[in-house]
Design a protein around this motif. Sequence first.
Motif, PDB file in Angstrom:
ATOM      1  N   ASP A  18      -1.624   0.593  -0.534  1.00 16.97           N
ATOM      2  CA  ASP A  18      -1.260  -0.642   0.250  1.00 16.97           C
ATOM      3  C   ASP A  18      -1.030  -2.037  -0.616  1.00 16.97           C
ATOM      4  N   THR A  21       1.834  -1.600  -2.957  1.00 20.35           N
ATOM      5  CA  THR A  21       3.098  -1.766  -2.402  1.00 20.35           C
ATOM      6  C   THR A  21       3.209  -3.298  -1.988  1.00 20.35           C
ATOM      7  N   SER A  24       3.737  -5.636  -5.102  1.00 18.12           N
ATOM      8  CA  SER A  24       5.067  -5.508  -5.744  1.00 18.12           C
ATOM      9  C   SER A  24       5.804  -6.623  -5.156  1.00 18.12           C
TER      10      SER A  24
END
Length: 366
Positions: A18, A21, A24
């Motif tokens: 998590d 992601t 990012s």
Amino acid sequence: MLYFDNASTTKISKSALDTYTKSSELFYNPSALYLPAVKVSKELENARNFFLKYFNADKGSTFIFTGCATESNNSVLKSAITRKDKKYIFSAGEHSSVHNTAKYYQELGYNVVFIPLKSNGSIDISKLECELDDSVALVSCIHVSNETGAINDIKEIVRMVKSRCRNALVHADGVQAVGKIKIDLTDLGVDYYTISAHKIHGPKGIGALYIKNINKFKPFIIGGEQEKGLRAGTENIPAILSFKTALEELKIKDYTKLKETIISNLNCDYKLVSTDNCVSNIISICFKGVRAETIQHMLEGYDILIGTGSACNSKAGLNRVVSQLVPREYAQGAIRLSFEDVTIEECKQVAEELSSAVNQYIKRIK
Ligand code: PLP
């Protein structure tokens, strides 16, 4: 599928994924000067500070983030090995990222010395002692063996080296130690310490290197001024923040019960390589006259994944570290079970299937 090869790599945790992601989205270059990039840079420094605190790092020290532990290990050797009139000492049980780099320098004519292991897989401290003098510039010793789980007494090694060698630096590869034993870098007294995210449910492709005194370190990767000029290349922010999440979640657990269950349920001829001085999540076992890879494939047929240690460590089918500890006919059949949150029942199943595979193999070749 029963996964018994966590020393090779671990599955990224949900929260580490998590973080990866979400972060990012923080795509700005932390070296840029506009506000969104400054925010990213702050996140990076928060993470670095977290690592320093987590491992109780020495005042004035730092962590640099690297592409992997292999890079961290290479960086230490490249920084330290500079003079042919100096001595560079390594345990004979180093991971290949240290061992093969040390061999590379030996072939270039540097004075590289490998200290043998004792039968329990730890470095022979008395043999190390004999090599210590003022010509020593670096001593590198793995903290926990990736092959056998043997623990080296790094604090004692640092004490000995610092008392006998005026300018020697000490490096420990702690990749297999993180999350398995308590690590206090100030207490250990090391100059360098290597860690990797993918062994602790973090992402792959991110490692870190603890550097006690940045003035003594010369960068391996040269280019921009990232990581305070100690490691060039734009920082991998999602991986670094995800590594931090993996560390935050990490709990040191004792797997002795699982280890004992596996051993007590083995029903074939075996030799145990991992002994009392080992971490509880790794068992290295050898079977006489058996090829480890064949056993690995047989178990895969039962949906059980185990390690042979051969992925980056084999020469002529022999495990470089284990072959120092057991006779050749056993070393060929060296397998490694490394586990975390598995059940007693699963451990029994693995021991039974493993014994059955070994017994079948031996019957077949007789
Ligand atoms: N050092 C040890 C003790 C390891 O077990 C490993 C991984 O197998 C490494 C270094 C290399 O780690 P990385 O895959 O992050 O380069």
